[in-house]
Enzyme design. Structure first.
Site, PDB file in Angstrom:
ATOM      1  N   GLU A 104       0.793  -1.223   0.000  1.00  0.00           N
ATOM      2  CA  GLU A 104       0.000   0.000   0.000  1.00  0.00           C
ATOM      3  C   GLU A 104       0.837   1.290   0.000  1.00  0.00           C
ATOM      4  O   GLU A 104       0.786   2.084   0.947  1.00  0.00           O
ATOM      5  CB  GLU A 104      -0.953   0.019   1.194  1.00  0.00           C
ATOM      6  CG  GLU A 104      -1.941  -1.123   1.185  1.00  0.00           C
ATOM      7  CD  GLU A 104      -2.976  -1.042   2.303  1.00  0.00           C
ATOM      8  OE1 GLU A 104      -3.909  -1.849   2.288  1.00  0.00           O
ATOM      9  OE2 GLU A 104      -2.850  -0.163   3.176  1.00  0.00           O
TER      10      GLU A 104
ATOM     11  N   GLU B 284      -5.117  -8.541   1.108  1.00  0.00           N
ATOM     12  CA  GLU B 284      -5.762  -8.111   2.355  1.00  0.00           C
ATOM     13  C   GLU B 284      -7.227  -7.876   2.085  1.00  0.00           C
ATOM     14  O   GLU B 284      -7.595  -7.211   1.105  1.00  0.00           O
ATOM     15  CB  GLU B 284      -5.166  -6.817   2.926  1.00  0.00           C
ATOM     16  CG  GLU B 284      -3.810  -6.951   3.563  1.00  0.00           C
ATOM     17  CD  GLU B 284      -3.326  -5.624   4.160  1.00  0.00           C
ATOM     18  OE1 GLU B 284      -4.186  -4.802   4.556  1.00  0.00           O
ATOM     19  OE2 GLU B 284      -2.111  -5.429   4.210  1.00  0.00           O
TER      20      GLU B 284
END
Length: 482
Positions: free
Chosen positions: A170, A377
């Site tokens: 991320e 995720e």
């Protein structure tokens, strides 16, 4: 409508079922065996940066409880465990190699392999050594070269046993939230530094991919947190423009350089006032666009976007401390996030499982050379309660996970090349600026005793994995969404 996960026969051969964590959120042992401060250690110690002044100093003590945690993974039936190594533990201060820090990860990998669990390693999950931040952090181009040194150290220690290497987790968060909004470490609110951080993290990724491939790594990729940009009114030019701006900053300035070797033209135009052109040097884009073998997709919610004032919803990035954040939407600070009236998690994120299906299908349609996808995720924070018998009946989280698995299954049936799913998170943990107030784990952690208890969601996920392997359907223990 009931969302039921597809039968095991519908999942691709070899589909991976796993769970994920991050070093800074679970390890603790903040200054043990040579580890020094990361930006998150320093940020969390500053009053007002985290809820209740919580820090990752102890976290859930995975550093000392690792063998038992791996045994728990085996009991759950996980195929794979996605973890991160801590730069601040492997190269404290960004200086020289710390053999004691590397030894912990070597023992972790050995434990995983002994348990029949595939190690899935992430090199950067936001824990930049604080000394490197004091030298400019990701706004400093030199940090990309320091990252390469760190990646080389980890590969030297683990490359004989680890097959899957993720460079960054991320980068949106560690660049635009860390240097733009200031809600994440290092807490800077400097738009030009945030834009430089985006590019320098891309550069670090490309340098590491090329180098590790030269050293023999076979499976190299990156994980991006991606969303759908849904205009509130698709006939309104103002909402359409707002959705374009959001899509550029959330998705395309990360996807396009990595998968196409170039920033989108509109992103370059939008970010020119904030110095993007200034930090791109000759040869950078060729390095950044080095081929990857997989793309990790992190997804928790999607977003309705408007260019008009609206206070019914938010972007989910306000943080937990009450510290006033700046906008991460550089050059698009006016965009808003109207509520759709959907159910929300404890993070105040809307729940829309079909958004994950749409995202996975969209990626395949927009990027013809897209590598295989892994949902690295996906999960939800809810407020848990422990019953008198010690059980944790987290029905909302169970429903969330199974509904999103079903959405992945529908994406696969629609042609998306998805090859694995990792639930976030294995354990309750330090949830960044929210401290210990938000629980994502499928395993509950008592923060006073560090005792672990598998929640009903963990049992349901374990049953689903077993059913997927046997080609039968998992049995729900909660009422379906209608």
């Amino acid at each position: 409508m009931t969302n039921t996960p597809p039968s095991g026969n519908n999942w691709p051969d070899g589909f991976i079922w796993g769970s994920a964590t991050a070093a800074a959120q679970i390890e603790g042992a903040a200054w043990t065996d040579g580890k020094e401060d990361s930006v998150w250690d320093a940020f969390a110690r500053t009053p007002g940066n985290t809820l209740n002044g919580d820090t990752p100093e102890t976290a859930v003590d995975h550093y000392h409880r690792m063998p038992a945690d791996v045994a728990l993974m085996k009991d759950l039936g996980l195929d794979s465990y996605r973890f991160s190594t801590s730069w601040a533990r492997v190269r404290p201060g960004g200086r020289s190699t710390n053999a004691r820090g590397l030894d912990f990860y070597s023992r972790l990998v050995d434990e995983l392999l002994e348990a029949g669990i595939l190690p899935w390693l992430t090199l950067y999950h936001w824990d930049l050594p604080q000394e490197l931040e004091e030298a400019g952090g990701w706004a400093n181009r030199d940090t990309a070269h320091r990252f390469l040194e760190y990646a080389d150290d980890v590969y030297s220690a683990l490359g004989d046993r680890v097959q899957h290497w993720t460079t960054f987790n991320e980068p949106f968060c560690s660049s635009l939230l860390g240097y733009g909004s200031g809600v994440h470490a290092p807490g800077r609110q400097e738009p030009r530094a945030a834009v430089a951080a985006v590019h320098h993290q891309h550069l670090a990724h490309g340098l590491a991919v090329t180098h590790l491939r030269d050293r023999g790594a076979q499976q190299l990729g990156i994980t991006l947190n991606l969303s759908n940009a849904i205009p509130r009114d698709a006939s309104d030019p103002v909402d359409l423009e707002a959705a374009r701006l959001f899509d550029s900053l959330q998705n395309r300035i990360f996807l396009d350089p990595i998968l196409r070797g170039a920033y989108p033209e509109d992103s370059l135009r939008d970010l020119e006032p904030f110095g993007l052109h200034d930090v791109i040097l000759p040869g950078d884009m060729e390095v950044i666009g080095a081929p990857i073998d997989f793309l990790g997709v992190n997804h928790y919610h999607d977003d309705l976007i408007s260019g008009h004032p609206d206070t019914t919803g938010g972007d989910g990035h306000s943080g937990g401390s009450g510290r006033q954040p700046a906008s991460p939407w550089i050059g698009a600070e006016h965009i808003t996030f109207p509520s759709r009236g959907l159910p929300r998690t404890a993070m105040d994120w809307e729940v829309n499982p079909d958004g994950l299906r749409k995202l996975l299908v969209r990626l395949g349609e927009e990027f013809p050379s897209l590598p295989p996808l892994y949902v690295t995720e996906n999960g939800a924070a809810y407020d848990d309660a422990v019953l008198a018998d010690g059980s944790v009946p987290d029905e909302e989280r169970t429903q969330y996970i199974l509904d999103h698995i079903a959405a992945v299954g529908r994406a696969v049936e629609a042609g998306a090349d998805v090859r694995g799913y990792f639930v976030w998170s294995l354990l309750d943990n330090f949830e960044w600026s929210w401290g210990y107030s938000k629980r994502f784990g499928i395993v509950r952690v008592d923060y006073d005793t560090q005792a672990r208890t598998v929640k009903d969601s963990g049992h349901a996920y374990s049953r689903h994995i077993a059913a997927a392997r046997s080609g039968t359907r998992a049995t729900r223990s909660v009422a379906p969404v209608v």
